[in-house]
Design a protein around this motif. Structure first.
Motif, PDB file in Angstrom:
ATOM      1  N   ASP A   1       0.406  -1.085   0.151  1.00 14.00           N
ATOM      2  CA  ASP A   1      -0.145   0.128  -0.553  1.00 14.00           C
ATOM      3  C   ASP A   1       0.793   1.183   0.304  1.00 14.00           C
ATOM      4  OD1 ASP A   1      -2.378  -1.380  -0.475  1.00 14.00           O
ATOM      5  OD2 ASP A   1      -2.981  -1.508   2.389  1.00 14.00           O
TER       6      ASP A   1
ATOM      7  N   ALA B   1       1.944   1.692  -4.155  1.00 21.36           N
ATOM      8  CA  ALA B   1       1.219   1.280  -4.721  1.00 21.36           C
ATOM      9  C   ALA B   1       0.580   2.535  -5.383  1.00 21.36           C
ATOM     10  CB  ALA B   1      -0.413   1.154  -3.993  1.00 21.36           C
TER      11      ALA B   1
ATOM     12  N   PRO C   1      -5.235  -1.985  -5.445  1.00 24.27           N
ATOM     13  CA  PRO C   1      -4.774  -1.972  -3.703  1.00 24.27           C
ATOM     14  C   PRO C   1      -4.524  -3.508  -3.225  1.00 24.27           C
ATOM     15  CG  PRO C   1      -6.929  -2.074  -4.098  1.00 24.27           C
ATOM     16  CD  PRO C   1      -6.172  -1.924  -5.317  1.00 24.27           C
ATOM     17  N   TYR C   2      -3.895  -4.187  -2.026  1.00 27.06           N
ATOM     18  CA  TYR C   2      -3.357  -4.607  -0.897  1.00 27.06           C
ATOM     19  C   TYR C   2      -4.131  -6.097  -1.262  1.00 27.06           C
ATOM     20  CZ  TYR C   2      -0.835  -8.552   0.998  1.00 27.06           C
ATOM     21  OH  TYR C   2      -0.367 -10.030   1.875  1.00 27.06           O
TER      22      TYR C   2
END
Length: 183
Positions: A157, A160, A167-168
């Motif tokens: 994140d 990112a 998103p994770y």
């Protein structure tokens, strides 16, 4: 074994500043540090670290390798590490360790520590040191693994906005389950 390389790197970084300070130290203090390191069998730390490195690399190999392929890869890595690390010897790091210990302890403390390591319990400690350290690191690693998905998510994140806008999703969370077909 993952902690041992970290500890060794930390000690090496600490030595960088200690080398300058220890140059002004009393030669008796430096000699006491050399004697302590000998009593501690400090040179064995490199051997333990090399073995730990081999095991850590083997642990990171793909799980999909066959037993035969894994064995071949591990043997190749083990054989290749010696030439790569040929200059990483006790003699190459000893002056920094001497400086570290000479700076961290007084001459009297160094002599007390040497007496301890030369005592029966000190010798037993040296004999069991690797076993205890490896076991301790194993315990810490086992517990740390429970936090790794959250740590991976945190790192993902944080990166990112710069490398991956997706998103994770933590493995095993409801969001990773395959959606059921809608009727």
């Amino acid at each position: 074994m993952k902690l041992l390389p970290v500890v060794m790197v930390s000690l090496s970084l600490a030595c960088f500043t200690s080398v300058m300070r220890a140059q002004d130290d009393d030669p008796k203090r430096t000699a006491a540090a050399v004697e302590l390191l000998g009593a501690m069998h400090a040179e064995d730390l490199l051997k333990v670290q090399r073995e730990g490195l081999k095991k850590a690399i083997a642990a990171k190999l793909p799980k999909t390798l066959s037993a035969d392929a894994r064995k071949q890869v591990e043997e190749k890595i083990a054989a290749g590490l010696d030439p790569v690390l040929k200059d990483y010897t006790w003699e190459s790091v000893k002056p920094e360790f001497v400086a570290l210990y000479a700076h961290a302890f007084t001459e009297s403390e160094l002599k007390e520590l040497t007496a301890f390591y030369n005592s029966p319990i000190g010798k037993k400690f040296i004999e069991k040191r690797a076993e205890v350290e490896v076991g301790g690191v194993g315990i810490l690693d086992k517990h740390l693994q429970t936090f790794m998905p959250d740590i991976a998510g945190l790192v993902h994140d944080a990166l990112a906005p710069f490398v991956n806008p997706t998103p994770y999703v933590k493995p095993g969370s409801p969001l990773t389950a395959t959606p059921s077909p809608q009727n």
